[in-house]
Design a protein around this motif. Structure first.
Motif, PDB file in Angstrom:
ATOM      1  N   GLY A 114      13.767  -1.501  10.513  1.00  0.00           N
ATOM      2  CA  GLY A 114      13.214  -0.819  11.681  1.00  0.00           C
ATOM      3  C   GLY A 114      13.440  -1.619  12.948  1.00  0.00           C
ATOM      4  N   GLU A 115      13.229  -2.914  12.856  1.00  0.00           N
ATOM      5  CA  GLU A 115      13.414  -3.771  14.032  1.00  0.00           C
ATOM      6  C   GLU A 115      14.874  -3.739  14.495  1.00  0.00           C
ATOM      7  OE1 GLU A 115      11.424  -5.427  15.983  1.00  0.00           O
ATOM      8  OE2 GLU A 115      13.086  -6.280  17.134  1.00  0.00           O
ATOM      9  N   LEU A 157       8.218   4.994  17.456  1.00  0.00           N
ATOM     10  CA  LEU A 157       9.678   4.948  17.358  1.00  0.00           C
ATOM     11  C   LEU A 157       9.988   4.440  15.956  1.00  0.00           C
ATOM     12  CD1 LEU A 157      12.468   5.222  18.692  1.00  0.00           C
ATOM     13  CD2 LEU A 157      12.264   2.827  19.396  1.00  0.00           C
ATOM     14  N   SER A 203       5.393 -11.052  11.501  1.00  0.00           N
ATOM     15  CA  SER A 203       4.169 -10.274  11.253  1.00  0.00           C
ATOM     16  C   SER A 203       3.139 -10.977  10.390  1.00  0.00           C
ATOM     17  CB  SER A 203       4.535  -8.932  10.604  1.00  0.00           C
ATOM     18  OG  SER A 203       5.191  -9.160   9.377  1.00  0.00           O
ATOM     19  N   GLU A 248       0.824  -1.200   0.000  1.00  0.00           N
ATOM     20  CA  GLU A 248       0.000   0.000   0.000  1.00  0.00           C
ATOM     21  C   GLU A 248       0.863   1.256   0.000  1.00  0.00           C
ATOM     22  OE1 GLU A 248      -4.288   0.523   2.043  1.00  0.00           O
ATOM     23  OE2 GLU A 248      -2.769  -0.593   3.110  1.00  0.00           O
ATOM     24  N   HIS A 249       2.048   1.108   0.539  1.00  0.00           N
ATOM     25  CA  HIS A 249       2.916   2.275   0.618  1.00  0.00           C
ATOM     26  C   HIS A 249       4.327   1.791   0.385  1.00  0.00           C
ATOM     27  CE1 HIS A 249       0.211   1.413   3.920  1.00  0.00           C
ATOM     28  NE2 HIS A 249       1.217   0.767   4.421  1.00  0.00           N
ATOM     29  N   VAL A 297      17.155  -1.355  13.952  1.00  0.00           N
ATOM     30  CA  VAL A 297      17.489  -0.036  14.519  1.00  0.00           C
ATOM     31  C   VAL A 297      16.897   0.103  15.922  1.00  0.00           C
ATOM     32  CG1 VAL A 297      17.010   2.431  14.299  1.00  0.00           C
ATOM     33  CG2 VAL A 297      17.781   1.137  12.304  1.00  0.00           C
ATOM     34  N   ARG A 298      15.653  -0.322  16.073  1.00  0.00           N
ATOM     35  CA  ARG A 298      14.986  -0.179  17.379  1.00  0.00           C
ATOM     36  C   ARG A 298      15.606  -1.084  18.443  1.00  0.00           C
ATOM     37  NH1 ARG A 298      10.243  -2.124  16.919  1.00  0.00           N
ATOM     38  NH2 ARG A 298       9.986  -2.411  14.686  1.00  0.00           N
ATOM     39  N   ARG A 331      11.052   3.301   2.116  1.00  0.00           N
ATOM     40  CA  ARG A 331      12.142   4.162   1.671  1.00  0.00           C
ATOM     41  C   ARG A 331      13.313   3.323   1.169  1.00  0.00           C
ATOM     42  NH1 ARG A 331      13.475   5.217   6.361  1.00  0.00           N
ATOM     43  NH2 ARG A 331      12.085   3.535   6.875  1.00  0.00           N
ATOM     44  N   PRO A 339      12.790   4.599  12.253  1.00  0.00           N
ATOM     45  CA  PRO A 339      14.096   4.992  11.723  1.00  0.00           C
ATOM     46  C   PRO A 339      14.120   6.506  11.514  1.00  0.00           C
ATOM     47  CG  PRO A 339      13.326   3.017  10.618  1.00  0.00           C
ATOM     48  CD  PRO A 339      12.181   3.514  11.466  1.00  0.00           C
ATOM     49  N   GLU A 378       3.980   1.161  10.485  1.00  0.00           N
ATOM     50  CA  GLU A 378       4.481  -0.204  10.257  1.00  0.00           C
ATOM     51  C   GLU A 378       5.266  -0.259   8.946  1.00  0.00           C
ATOM     52  OE1 GLU A 378       1.455  -3.188   9.997  1.00  0.00           O
ATOM     53  OE2 GLU A 378       2.912  -4.765   9.597  1.00  0.00           O
ATOM     54  N   ALA A 379       4.796   0.469   7.931  1.00  0.00           N
ATOM     55  CA  ALA A 379       5.445   0.417   6.612  1.00  0.00           C
ATOM     56  C   ALA A 379       6.864   0.977   6.635  1.00  0.00           C
ATOM     57  CB  ALA A 379       4.606   1.179   5.594  1.00  0.00           C
ATOM     58  N   VAL A 380       7.145   1.881   7.554  1.00  0.00           N
ATOM     59  CA  VAL A 380       8.519   2.413   7.633  1.00  0.00           C
ATOM     60  C   VAL A 380       9.357   1.630   8.645  1.00  0.00           C
ATOM     61  CG1 VAL A 380       7.804   4.733   6.933  1.00  0.00           C
ATOM     62  CG2 VAL A 380       7.977   4.188   9.378  1.00  0.00           C
ATOM     63  N   GLY A 381       8.815   0.534   9.141  1.00  0.00           N
ATOM     64  CA  GLY A 381       9.561  -0.276  10.106  1.00  0.00           C
ATOM     65  C   GLY A 381       9.487   0.276  11.511  1.00  0.00           C
ATOM     66  N   PRO A 418      20.269   5.589  14.724  1.00  0.00           N
ATOM     67  CA  PRO A 418      19.515   6.361  13.731  1.00  0.00           C
ATOM     68  C   PRO A 418      18.008   6.153  13.891  1.00  0.00           C
ATOM     69  CG  PRO A 418      20.390   4.393  12.716  1.00  0.00           C
ATOM     70  CD  PRO A 418      20.892   4.394  14.129  1.00  0.00           C
ATOM     71  N   THR A 426      16.611   3.900   1.391  1.00  0.00           N
ATOM     72  CA  THR A 426      17.752   3.772   2.301  1.00  0.00           C
ATOM     73  C   THR A 426      17.338   4.223   3.689  1.00  0.00           C
ATOM     74  OG1 THR A 426      18.454   6.009   1.798  1.00  0.00           O
ATOM     75  CG2 THR A 426      19.436   4.233   0.482  1.00  0.00           C
ATOM     76  N   VAL A 427      18.162   3.924   4.637  1.00  0.00           N
ATOM     77  CA  VAL A 427      17.879   4.347   5.999  1.00  0.00           C
ATOM     78  C   VAL A 427      19.149   4.985   6.559  1.00  0.00           C
ATOM     79  CG1 VAL A 427      18.608   2.192   7.090  1.00  0.00           C
ATOM     80  CG2 VAL A 427      16.826   3.579   8.168  1.00  0.00           C
ATOM     81  N   ALA A 428      18.951   5.900   7.485  1.00  0.00           N
ATOM     82  CA  ALA A 428      20.114   6.540   8.112  1.00  0.00           C
ATOM     83  C   ALA A 428      20.956   5.484   8.819  1.00  0.00           C
ATOM     84  CB  ALA A 428      19.633   7.590   9.100  1.00  0.00           C
ATOM     85  N   ARG A 446       8.481  -4.245   1.806  1.00  0.00           N
ATOM     86  CA  ARG A 446       7.788  -4.108   3.090  1.00  0.00           C
ATOM     87  C   ARG A 446       8.547  -4.817   4.210  1.00  0.00           C
ATOM     88  NH1 ARG A 446       1.956  -6.901   4.293  1.00  0.00           N
ATOM     89  NH2 ARG A 446       2.177  -6.912   6.546  1.00  0.00           N
ATOM     90  N   ASP A 470      15.246   8.671   9.466  1.00  0.00           N
ATOM     91  CA  ASP A 470      14.909   9.346   8.214  1.00  0.00           C
ATOM     92  C   ASP A 470      13.422   9.262   7.875  1.00  0.00           C
ATOM     93  OD1 ASP A 470      15.129   6.695   7.802  1.00  0.00           O
ATOM     94  OD2 ASP A 470      16.320   6.804   5.971  1.00  0.00           O
ATOM     95  N   ALA A 496      11.863  -3.155   5.068  1.00  0.00           N
ATOM     96  CA  ALA A 496      11.648  -1.985   5.938  1.00  0.00           C
ATOM     97  C   ALA A 496      11.393  -2.434   7.376  1.00  0.00           C
ATOM     98  CB  ALA A 496      10.477  -1.159   5.427  1.00  0.00           C
ATOM     99  N   ALA A 497      10.595  -3.494   7.510  1.00  0.00           N
ATOM    100  CA  ALA A 497      10.299  -3.997   8.859  1.00  0.00           C
ATOM    101  C   ALA A 497      11.567  -4.505   9.537  1.00  0.00           C
ATOM    102  CB  ALA A 497       9.251  -5.104   8.778  1.00  0.00           C
TER     103      ALA A 497
END
Lengths: 445, 462
Positions: A377-378, B130, A302, A21-22, A380-381, A25, B132, B110-113, B63, A27-29, A370, B134, A373-374
């Motif tokens: 994010g996981e 929370l 997920s 759906e979306h 980085v978090r 990005r 990333p 969720e889509a941006v992680g 980051p 790249t990521v920082a 998708r 960017d 990205a997940a």
């Protein structure tokens, strides 16, 4: 009982056909740069943040589970617990009465904790940068001259007994340990804190012998995060010099091949509903497949879950995945939490179906984006605290990622292709071990 | 310090413990003229054309960025009839409702992680992501649009009721949460603090779509919001932030401050009820957030006694009663603050004396040497608890909605007002504060283990 919201086949078809759906990005920082240096054979891995209020120092000692034998199972944790309880010199602590180094460090405005993994015991020290040299000096005293007296070992044993009792209440930990015992061999298969029986059999002499063979300068490495000053680096060097020189005997970690036919292990615990762990082998961070496996972890975490606006906490999730890439050897577990109301039998079937499907069909490009990205994010978090970053950069420094460390992991996710994900699923997800934790009452009835 | 959201999350039952700020009167909100200076790394401003507050804290490190929207709003709604769980359901509904174009906020994060949590307190609400770093500008834009111009769909509402009911159910398994709910219910005669923040699963199922719409219209406005962004970001992260709906003339609720009041009970009746395991607890009304010296002293007491693994009482329980728990915290609120202590999972006749003795000892001044060490430890614990983007954002959001942002720990690093108050503490003053607040009769709760089920109850012949 409520069934999983959608069948695996339905989910998988959706992932392959429908556009996301979306778009994620591209790249990521990245994390701050990591540097690795060596001083007198000691590896120092540093990721410095000049604006941090604190400094974190992770000290890795090659004294992990793999160094234990059947008769010394639990010695790694017992030695570490004794070390943080060791009284330090009165002239170093504020009090005139010697106090355990853990309390002496707290009284100086810092903390010390430890954790045991397959290869190492890693101690984590944290304080303000100006206090860290003093904190390291206090810890140096305990590390070099630990108290393994009978009373100290007994007190340490009581603490570990309590931790074992606590972990026995957690079906996830119980299931993962059951899987590890089927997957790993010798010392690495043993529980982090040993068992009640083996701890009982260990006395000061055995712990002292374990320490003598493993706490060597050649088996130590250090990682640092937060604000790092030259004074801290110098204090770390002095701490390393306090251990006897020499290397630790090399490790030969072996695994039992996961059998082609599914192996099932069952245990009873005080749980309300069944809990299932499905364990797979997995690539290490040095492996080309590392990034693809991180993507698979995100997918398996997920794909089965109900849709919720907020991110479900671990205990709320029906099905989830955890990739133990820091273990040696690495593994991936998928858990099914019957406590959330799902039918564990159906869920287990769905997990297996998805694992097989992933090996036979590539992910669509939108689905791949998708889950990348997940995964990003996981990752980085999972590395926002000084502790986590210090641990990860130190651990990854010993892999082929080296200085690239955390950013190397993000690059690996970026570079993973659909073909990589499919290949990794085919290589690792087709053989598995199932650990089933059931309520005691259910067995009796 | 503010109460942490999660005090435990296990597979047995994730434990959600919402803090319950208490108000004897309306809390002041920052006015457009009053923008505090919180150091070089923090920018405080207002959303353009709005009295809502914006805080950006820039930090290196991971980051990642925390993007949080805080609203001052009662958990039970604005109406005369209290509706426990309403605020939480409304916020969850907005996050899960899909607008005509594009995904819902939850799906976008969720889509941006990213990770999204919504935490309700008695008088405020935090929508916390929370992500990333960017992705932060995109999420700032999406979150402000979603809440300042809320879309509420029937599907989003039904999913929200399902999810919040599940959360309420799980929180009911946590003894500390149950003790807290009972203690606050006793300490406050009425108002949002009197009720459990999430309500029961039954309360949640009684929330209607009409109530949610009314609540969202009033609570989710830029004028009533604090937007906090913390992490590896620059001030440009705000570029896409929505200004929200324009202020309407003669609107009854366009003022930034929302009067929310909870009245402290004049007579306390101890609660005794059945639960799966034995537990107990106390709650005392303490100093308001405006009394920075006393509030800091209460934080010090809580840290000295109950810091997990390090507090005097915590360590005594760990050593003497393995498997038992004790938790204690001063909850910094507008007026009054609350000192809350809970303990259980062991023999209460042995646990209670450990807790009582520890609290009583605080009325005697610590020796200078011991106090100095304890204060060093206290300051370190503060810094250690403020090292991630989420911790910093939570901190600024909380102290802002409670009406004293400059007092937030970490504001202006160690040069800020909180650390100044900590540095000014003396053993004698701490003892005086303990004497002043902790000798009053507290709200008290005891949970008695459920009697074992009889064989007849299991359907077996007796």
């Amino acid at each position: 009982m409520k069934l999983i919201r959608a069948t695996a086949a339905w989910i998988f078809t959706l992932l392959c056909i429908l556009p996301a759906e979306h778009s994620a990005r591209a790249t990521v920082a990245r994390f701050p740069a990591t540097s690795i240096s060596s001083a007198d054979g000691l590896r120092l891995t540093t990721q410095s943040d000049d604006d941090a209020a604190l400094t974190g120092v992770q000290i890795f000692v090659s004294a992990g589970l793999a160094h234990q034998t059947r008769t010394t199972n639990g010695a790694a944790a017992l030695a570490a617990e004794c070390i943080v309880r060791t009284p330090v010199s009165a002239s170093l602590a504020q009090s005139s009465i010697p106090m355990p180094v853990r309390e002496a460090i707290e009284a100086r405005g810092g903390s010390v904790t430890y954790s045991v993994d397959e290869r190492t015991v890693h101690y984590y020290l944290e304080s303000t940068p100006d206090r860290m040299p003093e904190v390291l000096k206090l810890f140096e005293g305990a590390l070099a001259h630990p108290d393994f007296s009978g009373a100290a070992v007994a007190a340490a044993r009581r603490t570990l007994d309590n931790r074992i009792a606590e972990s026995e209440k957690n079906p996830f930990e119980v299931g993962v340990q059951m899987f590890r015992e089927s997957f790993l061999q010798s010392g690495t298969a043993y529980p982090q804190y040993g068992t009640l029986a083996t701890l009982e059999s260990l006395g000061g002499s055995q712990v002292r012998a374990f320490y003598a063979t493993t706490y060597r300068r050649g088996g130590m490495s250090v990682s640092m995060t937060g604000r790092v000053t030259p004074e801290i680096v110098a204090a770390v060097g002095r701490l390393a010099e306090s251990l006897p020189s020499g290397a630790v005997a090399p490790l030969h970690v072996t695994v039992q091949p996961v059998p082609a036919s599914t192996k099932r292990i069952i245990a009873q615990r005080d749980v309300a509903r069944p809990f299932i762990i499905v364990g797979f082998g997995a690539p290490s961070p040095s492996d080309h497949d590392f990034g693809a496996m991180l993507v698979l972890e995100a997918l398996l975490s997920s794909a089965f879950e109900r849709s919720s606006a907020t991110t479900l906490a671990l205990g709320e999730r029906s099905v989830g995945a955890v990739y133990f890439y820091d273990s040696a050897p690495a593994s991936l577990v998928v858990y099914v939490n019957g406590g959330t109301g799902i039918d564990p039998t159906v869920a287990l079937r769905e997990v297996v179906l998805v694992a097989k499907s992933l090996a036979t069909r590539p992910l669509g490009s939108d689905a791949l984006k998708r889950f990348k990205a997940a995964a990003t994010g996981e990752f980085v978090r999972s590395a926002t605290t000084l502790y986590d970053r210090a641990y990860l950069i130190g651990m990854l420094a010993s892999t082929s990622l080296g200085e690239r460390g955390l950013n190397g992991a993000l690059d690996a996710i970026d570079h993973a292709s659909s073909a990589d994900v499919q290949r990794v699923a085919k290589t690792y997800l087709q053989r598995y071990i199932v650990a089933l934790i059931v309520p005691r009452q259910a067995q009796q009835e | 310090m503010r109460l942490p959201v999660y005090i435990g999350a296990t597979f047995v039952g994730a434990a959600l413990l919402g803090a319950t700020p208490a108000f004897a009167a309306a809390a002041p909100a920052a006015s457009p003229q009053a923008v505090p200076q919180l150091g070089a790394a923090v920018t405080v401003s207002h959303l353009q054309g709005s009295s809502g507050t914006v805080i950006v804290q820039r930090a290196s490190g991971a980051p990642a960025a925390a993007v949080e929207l805080w609203f001052r709003a009662p958990s039970i709604g604005f109406g005369d009839k209290p509706v426990p769980g309403l605020a939480r359901v409304a916020a969850q509904t907005v996050a899960g409702s899909k607008p005509i174009v594009g995904p819902s906020l939850g799906d976008r994060i969720e889509a941006v992680g990213g990770h999204l949590a919504i935490i309700a307190y008695a008088d405020s609400l935090a929508v916390a992501a929370l992500v990333p770093a960017d992705a932060a500008p995109e999420i700032v834009k999406a979150m402000t649009i979603a809440y300042f111009s809320p879309v509420i769909s029937e599907e989003g509402f039904s999913d929200a009721v399902r999810d919040v009911a599940m959360e309420a159910l799980i929180s009911g398994f946590d003894p500390a949460t149950v003790v807290r709910n009972d203690a606050f219910g006793q300490l406050f005669a009425n108002g949002p603090d009197h009720y459990p923040v999430l309500g029961s699963a039954k309360d949640v199922s009684a929330v209607t779509l009409t109530l949610v719409r009314g609540f969202a219209e009033r609570a989710f406005r830029a004028q009533n919001a604090v937007l906090v962004v913390s992490g590896a970001v620059s001030d440009a992260v705000l570029a896409g932030a929505s200004r929200g709906r324009p202020v309407q003339a003669n609107s009854p609720f366009e003022l930034a401050e929302t009067p929310i009041s909870s009245v402290v009970s004049t007579s306390l009746v101890p609660v005794r009820e059945h639960f799966d395991e034995a537990a107990a607890g106390y709650a005392w009304a303490g100093p308001p957030i405006g009394r920075e010296d006393e509030a800091t002293a209460m934080d010090f007491i809580a840290d000295y006694l109950f810091r997990p693994g390090a507090g005097v009482a915590s360590r005594a329980v760990e050593e003497q009663m393995p498997g038992a728990f004790v938790t204690g915290q001063f909850i910094t609120l507008h007026n009054p603050g609350v000192m809350f202590v809970a303990f259980g999972d062991g023999d209460l006749t042995k646990l209670r004396p450990i807790v009582d003795r520890s609290l009583a000892q605080m009325r005697t001044a610590l020796s200078a040497e011991r106090f100095s060490s304890a204060r060093d430890a206290f300051e370190y614990h503060l810094l250690s608890d403020l090292q991630t983007p989420t911790e910093m954002a939570d901190n600024f959001g909380w102290y802002s909605v409670e009406g004293n942002l400059p007092y937030a720990p970490g504001a202006d690093g160690k040069a800020g007002r909180y650390f100044a108050a900590a540095a000014a503490l003396t053993p004698e003053f701490v003892a005086q504060v303990a004497e002043k607040y902790l000798t009053k009769t507290p709200a008290s709760v005891i949970l008695v283990p459920n009697p074992p089920k009889s064989s007849a109850a299991k359907g077996q012949p007796s």
